[in-house]
Enzyme design. Structure first.
Site, short mmCIF file in Angstrom:
data_model
loop_
_atom_site.label_atom_id
_atom_site.label_comp_id
_atom_site.label_asym_id
_atom_site.label_seq_id
_atom_site.Cartn_x
_atom_site.Cartn_y
_atom_site.Cartn_z
CD GLU A 171 -2.32 1.47 2.80
OE1 GLU A 171 -2.69 2.36 3.39
OE2 GLU A 171 -2.25 0.29 3.47
CG ASP A 196 -0.26 1.57 6.27
OD1 ASP A 196 0.43 1.22 5.82
OD2 ASP A 196 -0.79 2.99 5.92
CG ASP A 218 -4.51 2.34 8.94
OD1 ASP A 218 -4.83 1.36 8.13
OD2 ASP A 218 -4.15 3.26 8.82
CG ASP A 253 -8.18 4.54 5.72
OD1 ASP A 253 -9.46 4.40 5.47
OD2 ASP A 253 -7.59 5.61 6.01
#
Length: 690
Positions: free
Chosen positions: A469, A542, A544, A546
């Site tokens: 990402e 990541d 998180d 998102d």
């Protein structure tokens, strides 16, 4: 061993001995599949009664002692004496092979139990079988031990059994209310025959009951599982919409067309041997009627779901009715594509069967007397004349749909032709791409995306593709990777949600196209697992919300268009750490670095350090993204095989997984809203990354 071979070496198996000697010939196998086949033989007899207009309620009970009971409210097995054998109808049905009410045309016009061996085979393979019949104001009963009639002293198979010696007896055990008829059959499968691990699968039984309820509108089938120590599990199935409702149930993708119903019939003649009163078999020509009923719809996906049935008996391996359906479909759609060749821009290319079947959900049923099956398990229909009848009905009905002047029909048929042609073009494009790759040699330039950071190794099994990402994480990953076998492909944020998009939109999306191109095995129906360029595909996003969303979008792409990679266990999710804790050591001893992967793990670590009197550097680093790590940290925690953790992505039940993807990522908002509201009570607030 001896070379002698004479008549006394031959063995003649009488009555039900043949069934016990070679059970696989009658039920297919002696594992769970054969055990379930026995249940279905009994259930099908009750369903045949419902088809004939007698009784609409069937109850199946899985008892705690391992027995199975099937109850219906139909006419009841005949209890009067069959003149040829001198035995009661109940005993004939349960002890004589090839005896039943479905050979002539007097009792059933079309039925599933056709060979007259179903009930007698189940009896032969049961340690005990009890049958009760309500008929003529009385309740009649009879018991069997491995196919032999007699009486048990108690209620279990282990009770002492006394066989009838001179003549058998159908006992009257009670009174039945006026006008009440029906049959109750309870049996214990013989563990001398079936394997130890053979079990009655509740899920398979429910699936079959649901299927039958769809095929016989108005019938109610109740399943009661009493095997667990907890409360019995009861499920009931009744559908009045018939096979149209069945097709809608089976379809998981958004529709290109509505569910269309194609119905018709045809007649044919066949020569069958008929037993005369003299005992001679005389070939006789009879006329048969074959009724055809089809429900079909096309969706935006590329998977084909086809269920075919003969007299409500499933034929999973197809047969002449399925061949006729495909022939009629091909004839009409090829003609329509040719007529609209200019609008569709097809040139001289021809559509093939796979192009038409892509995204098709179909329930095909035919009803005819005395169909010819290949084997007692009835998995393949063999009646030759059915092929032409089904092809004719499908071609005529479908041609009328394309010729319709109704606005909805015109719009849907146009969309269908566009879909079929796009499938053809995708197939031709994939074939051309594969041929181009084959012709390339090592000296020619590669057509792979420029942003791909490839590895040096040509060993597919050992190579890994990290889908990363963002460009910031790519820079760190370049330094952290092992360039010998680890390749990197960066993507820009959130890719297209392919569950909502068409095939064309997916292929025109730069990120999706790059992923498919880099993996190199194609997409959709043309995906070739053996051509994949990497042994593992690892999604590295990541830690998180998102990142989780990006990972879900990527998994949607892989499940929808590259599913064999998931089924082969070659898709993984990287597990980057959330925290970096530096534990301080007194004196000159170097500090220790510990990574944690959740809030709970962090708090447990800090509590443990505090109890041990250890200290740590403040503030504790909380990684919000992969780009916050340096190369050494990323390699040690996420990329290096020696220290990383990977989560393998699997979908053992593809149908359920497809339903979840459609629920969470599809076009329908209302079911997703209901799911979120219903599941909110199970939410663990500590898992929210806020």
């Amino acid at each position: 061993m001896t070379a002698e071979y004479s008549a006394h070496h031959l063995q003649v198996l009488e009555g039900l001995e043949a069934v016990r000697k070679r059970p696989g010939m009658y039920i297919g196998s002696t594992d769970s599949r054969g055990l379930m086949h026995c249940v279905w033989e009994i259930i099908d007899n009750s369903v045949d009664e419902a088809l004939a207009g007698h009784g609409s309620h069937i109850e199946i009970i899985l008892h705690a002692d391992g027995s199975v009971e099937v109850r219906d409210r139909a006419r009841g097995i005949p209890v009067d004496v069959e003149p040829r054998t001198g035995l009661s109808g109940v005993e004939v049905v349960f002890t004589k092979l090839h005896a039943g009410g479905k050979f002539g045309s007097g009792s059933y016009t079309a039925s599933g139990g056709l060979h007259g061996v179903g009930a007698s085979v189940v009896n032969a393979l049961s340690e005990r079988l009890d049958v009760e019949v309500d008929r003529g104001g009385k309740t009649w009963a009879m018991s069997f031990h491995r196919g032999e009639p007699g009486e048990f002293a108690g209620g279990s198979p282990d009770s002492s059994f006394t066989p009838y010696e001179n003549s058998s007896r159908l006992r009257v055990v009670g009174k039945a209310a006026k006008g009440v008829t029906g049959t109750r059959i309870r049996y214990w499968a013989d563990r001398q025959i079936f394997t130890r691990d053979a079990v009655f699968a509740l899920e398979d039984l429910q699936q079959r009951a649901r299927q039958t309820a769809f095929l016989v509108p108005g019938i109610e089938i109740v399943i009661r599982d009493e095997r667990s120590s907890a409360e019995p599990v009861t499920t009931s199935y009744r559908y009045d919409g018939g096979i149209s409702e069945f097709a809608d149930y089976l379809a998981h993708d958004p529709g290109v067309t509505d569910t269309w119903r194609l119905q018709g019939e045809g007649t044919f003649t066949e020569t069958v041997p008929v037993l005369q009163s003299s005992g001679a078999m005389v070939p006789t020509e009879v006329e048969r009627t074959c009724e055809v009923d089809v429900a079909l719809r096309w969706g935006t996906g590329y998977d084909t779901t086809m269920r075919s049935f003969v007299n409500i008996i499933a034929t999973p391996k197809g047969g002449t009715h399925q061949q006729g359906f495909e022939a009629g479909l091909m004839k009409v759609l090829r003609a329509q594509v040719d007529q609209n060749a200019r609008r569709l821009k097809v040139g001289n290319d021809k559509i093939e069967k796979d192009d038409i079947l892509a995204g098709l959900t179909v329930v095909l049923t035919v009803r005819l007397p005395e169909p010819q099956f290949e084997g007692q398990t009835k998995e393949v229909l063999g009646t030759p004349a059915v092929r032409q009848i089904v092809a004719s009905v499908v071609a005529k009905q479908l041609a009328e749909r394309f010729a319709s002047t109704k606005r909805d029909d015109k719009a849907q048929t146009a969309l269908l032709l566009d879909k079929v042609v796009s499938e053809m073009k995708a197939r031709l494009s994939a074939r051309a791409h594969k041929e181009t790759q084959r012709r390339k040699n090592a000296l020619e330039s590669s057509s792979l995306p420029a942003k791909l950071v490839d590895c040096r190794s040509n060993d597919v099994a050992d190579s890994e593709l990290f889908i990363v990402e963002g460009d910031s994480a790519l820079g760190t990953a370049k330094l952290a990777r092992n360039s010998e076998f680890q390749a990197l492909l960066p993507i820009r944020g959130k890719i297209l949600n392919v569950q909502k998009a068409s095939v064309g939109d997916m292929l025109s999306n730069a990120e999706c196209a790059s992923i498919i191109q880099v993996i190199g095995a194609g997409s959709g129906r043309s995906f070739d697992l053996s051509a994949a360029r990497y042994g593992k595909v690892i999604l590295m996003s990541d830690a998180d919300v998102d990142g989780a969303h990006i990972r879900t979008l990527l998994l949607t792409l892989f499940f929808r268009y590259m599913r064999p990679l998931i089924e082969a266990g070659r898709v993984f999710a990287a597990v980057p750490p959330l925290h970096r804790v530096i534990v301080q050591h007194p004196g000159s001893k170097p500090n220790e670095t510990i990574y944690t992967y959740s809030e709970a793990e962090l708090h447990a670590l800090l509590s443990r350090l505090k109890r041990a009197g250890r200290s740590w550097q403040e503030p504790i680093q909380r990684y919000k993204g992969l780009g916050e790590m340096d190369a050494e940290q990323l390699a040690g925690t996420t990329m290096d095989r020696a220290g990383r953790t990977l989560r393998r992505v699997q979908a053992p039940d593809a149908e359920s997984a497809a339903g979840v993807f459609e629920l969470l990522m599809g076009n329908e908002v209302a079911p997703r809203r209901e799911f979120l509201i219903d599941a909110s009570g199970r939410l663990v607030r500590d898992r929210i990354d806020a």
